[in-house]
Structure formats: C-alpha cells, structure tokens
Design a protein around this motif. Sequence first.
Motif, short mmCIF file in Angstrom:
data_model
loop_
_atom_site.label_atom_id
_atom_site.label_comp_id
_atom_site.label_asym_id
_atom_site.label_seq_id
_atom_site.Cartn_x
_atom_site.Cartn_y
_atom_site.Cartn_z
N ARG A 551 5.12 -63.34 0.82
CA ARG A 551 4.67 -64.00 2.05
C ARG A 551 5.58 -63.64 3.21
NH1 ARG A 551 7.40 -68.71 3.59
NH2 ARG A 551 8.86 -69.55 2.05
N GLN A 558 0.51 -64.37 -0.41
CA GLN A 558 -0.61 -63.44 -0.47
C GLN A 558 -0.35 -62.36 -1.52
OE1 GLN A 558 -3.73 -63.27 1.11
NE2 GLN A 558 -3.23 -65.40 1.57
N TYR A 560 -0.30 -58.36 -2.32
CA TYR A 560 -0.11 -57.07 -1.66
C TYR A 560 -0.09 -55.97 -2.70
CZ TYR A 560 1.66 -59.78 2.39
OH TYR A 560 1.82 -60.66 3.43
N ARG A 571 -1.98 -55.68 2.38
CA ARG A 571 -2.49 -57.00 2.00
C ARG A 571 -3.92 -56.85 1.51
NH1 ARG A 571 -3.00 -62.27 6.01
NH2 ARG A 571 -4.53 -63.39 4.73
#
Length: 750
Positions: A551, A558, A560, A571
């Motif tokens: 993050r 998230q 990635y 992302r």
Amino acid sequence: MQASVSNSRLGFGLFEVDVQSGEMWKAGYRIKLQSQPFKVLTALLERPGQIVSRDELQDRLWGKDTVVDFDHSLGTAINKIREALGDSAENPRFIETLSRRGYRFIAPVREVPQTAAQMRKGAINPAAPDAFDLYTGGESSDTSIGAESAAPRTPKLVTMPVRRRPSPVNLRIGTGMALGVAAVCTAAYLAGSARSRVTPPHITQITRNGHLAPGSENMEDIAASATDGIRLFTSTLESGRSALVGVALADGAVVPISTPNELASPALGDLSPDGSRLLLRSHSSAESEQPLWVVPSIGGSALRVGNVLAHDAAWMPDGEGILYAAGNELYLTRLTDNNPHLYASLPGRAFWLRWQSGGKLLRFTIIDPIAHTSSLWQISPGDSNDSKAHKPKQVLPGWTEPAAECCGVWTSDGRSFVFQSTQGGNTDLWRLAGSSTTGPTRLTDGPLRYQAPVASRSDDRIFFLGVDARSEMKQYAPQTRSMVPVVGFLSTAVRVDYSRDAKWVAWTDDAGLLWRARADGTEKLQLTPNSISVFLARWSPDGSQIALMGREPGKAWQIYLVKADGGQPERLLLQESRNAADPSWSPDGQSIVFGRTNDVMGKENAARTLQVLNLRTHQIVPVPGSDGLFSPRWSPDGQYIAALSLDQREVRLYSVVSQTWKALSGDSGADPVWSWDSRSIYVHASRDPAQPIDRISVPDGHVEQIIRLADSDSDGAVDFVFGGLTPDNRPLIRERLFTGNFYSLDLKGR
C-alpha cells in the motif's frame, strides 16, 4: 563529495566516534570495536565520500615492510566494522566496496564540537544526578541530517537515555545537535553561550526488560496504559502471548496482574478515576469487537459489562458510566442498568478515548481502515445528553498528509494535551496547549519511537513507551528440533518466498521493502520503491514476476505485480478502493486468488470473500462459499485453496474440482504455507500458548506439531511471525527479541 574532516569526534547517522580515545557509540550506547577495525573506520571517516585505496590502508595500518596476509586482515576488519554498524556489502548504508580499488564511506559525516564531547563525559546535573545536561541551539547551517531550518534558533534541550556503567543515565541533547541521535542536527550554540535557555523536558527510564507490548502500524492494535500514581498498568509480551502487568513507578518492577481465564490476552481500555477498577477487553482473537470486563486493579475476579461488544472503551468522569466504541458510534452504559444508548455518531472507528479533567472535553483517535490514517478528534459534551448535540470536530486538520496522529492524553490539570505523531518514519510526542486545536510543539526527537503516552495523576509527568524493536530470522533445524539463526542476507527478512525452481528468493524487511536475490544471496535487488509498504509477496510459477500485497501512504492495501528483474510495480485492481490482500498464484500462472484483510488490519463493513482474478481477461469471480474467509493460498498442484476464518480459529480447505469446503483440525491458524509437494500445509497456531508450527496433512487433516516455539530455545523472544518455508520445508520464523521500555518525561523540566 564531502570535504575531509579532522576533528577528533565525528558523527554519522546514529553513531559517534572519538578518534583519540578509540570509542564508538550508537544512540548513546557503547559499541565494542577492536583496534584494527577502528583504525580502518577512522581512515574512511577522515575522507568521507572519497575512495581510500587498499594500498593506503595497508601502508597506514601495517606499514609497507610488515609481512601480513593483508587481504584477509583487511577483509576481516571491514566485516567487523559492518557488523558493528549493522551494514552490509550488498546494500551498504555506510561503507561501499569498490572492487580491487578500495573502500568509500558513503554516509554524511559531521564534526562534533569538542566542548560538547567534554560535557557529555563529565557535566553532571546536580539537580538530577542520573542525567547529563548538554545545551545547544542557535545558528545552524547543517541540513544534511534533518535540520528544520538554517535560521537562528532558541536553544532547546531534549533528554535521551543512554547506557553507562555502573548504572543507566540520561543524556540531554539539544535539538540541533547530533550526538548519535537520529534526526537531531548539528548546531553552533553550546553551553555557556549568552543566549537564553529554555527549560528542557526531562526523560528518565522506568523499565528495562524490553518486553512491553507496542502498537502496530499495520494493525488496529494500540497499546494502551494507565496509572494510579503508584503503578503503570500495561501489557507485556512473552513468547507470543500478552499479559497484564503493573509496573512500579518507584523502581520499574514488573508484577503480573491475575485475570480470569475468560480474559485471555487482556487489552487495557482505561482505569477508573479512583484507580480501583480496570476496564479490559479480551484480545485473544482477530475479531474487532470484544466483550468488556471490569477487573479490580489488584487483580482477581471479573465482571462482564452486560452484552456489550466494543473495540475500545473508557470510564466516564463520574466513574460510574462507561463510554465504549463499537463500529462508527460511541455508546454510553452504566453498570447499574446495562442499558446502552447512543452517545455520538462518528466519521470512523474511535480508539483511545480520553477525558479532560472535569469532563470538559473528550478527545479520541479515529482510524480509517481503508486509508489507514489516524487522526485526533474531540467532542464537547455540554449539558445535553442528546447524541445529536455531540458533534465530533477534528483536531489538527490537515496538519500532516496523510494524517498520522494518535493516542493523546490530558495532563492532570487539563492545561496540556500530549499525543504521538508519525512523520518521515519517526514517531514522536507533541504537545497542544489547553484546548487548542492548532500549533503543537515537539517534545521528543528520536532515536526511539515514542508511543502510548500516559499522564501522571498529580504533576506534569508523561509516561510513554520508547520502542526500539529488534528481531532476527531463524530456521527450524530438524536434527536438533530447535530454531537456529539464519546467517547472511536473509537474517533481516520478515516474510520469505522461494521461486518454484528454488533458484531465487524474495523477501520483505522491517521497513516494508521487497527484495529478491539468488538463493545464495548474489544479485540482490530492491524491487519496490520506498513509497510502497509491502506486507508479503509470492513468485509466479515461471519465476518471471512477483505478486505482492502493498500500500501507498493514505491508501488501501492493494495487489501489485512487479517484474523479477525490477521495474515499476503494476497495480492490478484499478477499480478497487477497498483493501485487497494475500495474492496467491494458480499453477498455470494465469490467475491469482486474493482475499480481504481481517479485523486486526482494519475493520471493514463490506462483505469479505475470496476472489479469483484472471490476468488475461481481468475478470474477477468469487470463490463459492468463501464468505467470512481470508488469507487464501493456492496449492502448487492446483487442487486446493487453503484459507482462514476471519477470527483465525479455523483453517479451511477448498477443493477446486468439487467446489466444496472442509474444516481442518486445529483450533487456530495464521500465515498458512503449502509444502512444496502440496501434500500438507503449515500454519502457526497463534492462539495456542505453546505457539506451535503445525503441519496439516491434505486432505485427511492429520495435525503434526513441528516445533513449539514458546518452549524452544528462543532467547526470550517477545513474539513470532511464521515467515515461510525453505525449499526443503523447514519453517522460517521471525523472532522479535526486544520491543521497548517505559520512560517518563517531565514537561516542566524538573
């Protein structure tokens, strides 16, 4: 390139050396370094930024006519220096190796004025014999290590603890003077100057066991403490389990406080105004809302507060009512009737509820589970009991971006409000005057992380945690059934993942950076920028890329993708605004299963299920029957997906073929990792007091304990993180050996 320096006392980062005496300190702590390595270090420090050739070092240290195994001796000296500095050849912060040419000191080096050095050695404050006074300030032109400005400044003192035989003492270091203290800058003003002096805050150390329970930046885990004027009530960590203790203010003695079995791993909310009753909640699982309990401050039997479930709570100023936080609301209840009613609706989840004396003002911290920010808010109760009249107002809006303020307390007279704030990676204490909501002043300035302030009941002292976490990676040794230290580049890793061919390894470190290297440690490469904090990472089946959970500041977790040879992380879930976690590859490398965070990493109101992302079509489909599950792991053979319940009490197994779930044996699980042959899954049974690593056979569910971490020779470990498996299925464990201690700060400088 820096100019050569010649002063006998030099500083760099947290370190300071005295060239004449041959001594070195780190943040005030004496560091041992043998004579020859010290001479090599001195030669490099005298010419920072410049290459010092091997021939020059040989001539200076051994002379041209001395017969020695020069290469071996110099290599040994450099290694001892790096060991003392915590440096590495692969990722140097201080000493860079230039092949066949020599060495170069690459960190900024500053000169420490001799008068300051003399005062540090002997100027004892007669009013405080356990403290050293060093005044500094005034004009400064040094901006290389965090100076706030080059303008003239009023002298200021900050007291920092140092170790000195025969007993610990305190070193007062002025802001603007770097004597081995991080983020404190060189200044020209020394003691004896005609400039006026300000009264410094005075810091003294209370405990020394280093096992106090700190908060976690990635978790909704705020370590609260309270005092009755004689003791500090707080939690300690021992072998992965927390316990409630009382700390004597007089001598720092730590005494356990007994609680009923229903209160496993109790978390402190508040102490009643009369100091007789503790407000606690159970902290034995990952669920956010927990029952509230009242326990005498001397320990003993407990009283449950009705049917209340809360994530934090505090006593009302009258000592009868209890204000508790559940969801995004505050509720008021009383032990006499246990009839809760809504007190206030908030823009987020409230923690650390603290009243100003007389109940004039309530201040608290709101944590955003999506942006992972923390901010200070307040409510003026007034004369109304109507929840609509209790309007929350933010304190210090926009002061830091993203907001990182937390955990404030009022002094006993209500004239000051002290809180913690994280800026530039450092957590320090700040003060607001009275009920002001702007213009805070800094109280501390490194090198520790200052957390969880507690106000004295009778004077202007503030007690707080000084966090200095120390960890090491260990691996399981099956021959001796013990944990042994990992030597080399993985010694500082937190979570580790090997590629399927076992030729490469990726790992995260304490700073949240992602690295990769060959299995032998060569070709080491940092894969993520400092702006992304990485929790864990997984190799793709073909070893070409890595999926990671990370993050950016002020944003949600998230998923990635990053190439194995480096580049900008990509992302994957561009339309997602909520937390996504725990990516795991399908065996063909075409899909990734992922989940959401559980409560301890941020309570979300939305449903939490497992989902599969097709990397070619970008289509996302849910895993059937996965409501209330997180932390998915796809087996290497593709037949199963293992996952955990949100409270981490169950390990469940999903058959990809039959699309059915089954619960595996065991009463808890954390950080699941598949064996390389897909025949078993390893988990950390974190709720078990023995802290075992279990191997669960698939699909029959037979459980075998590999090692009981709490019973192993763990060198007094505070807690454990199951960091992964080696290619031969040996568990890797990150042991935290030291967290921090309690200190006190006198706002009036007495």
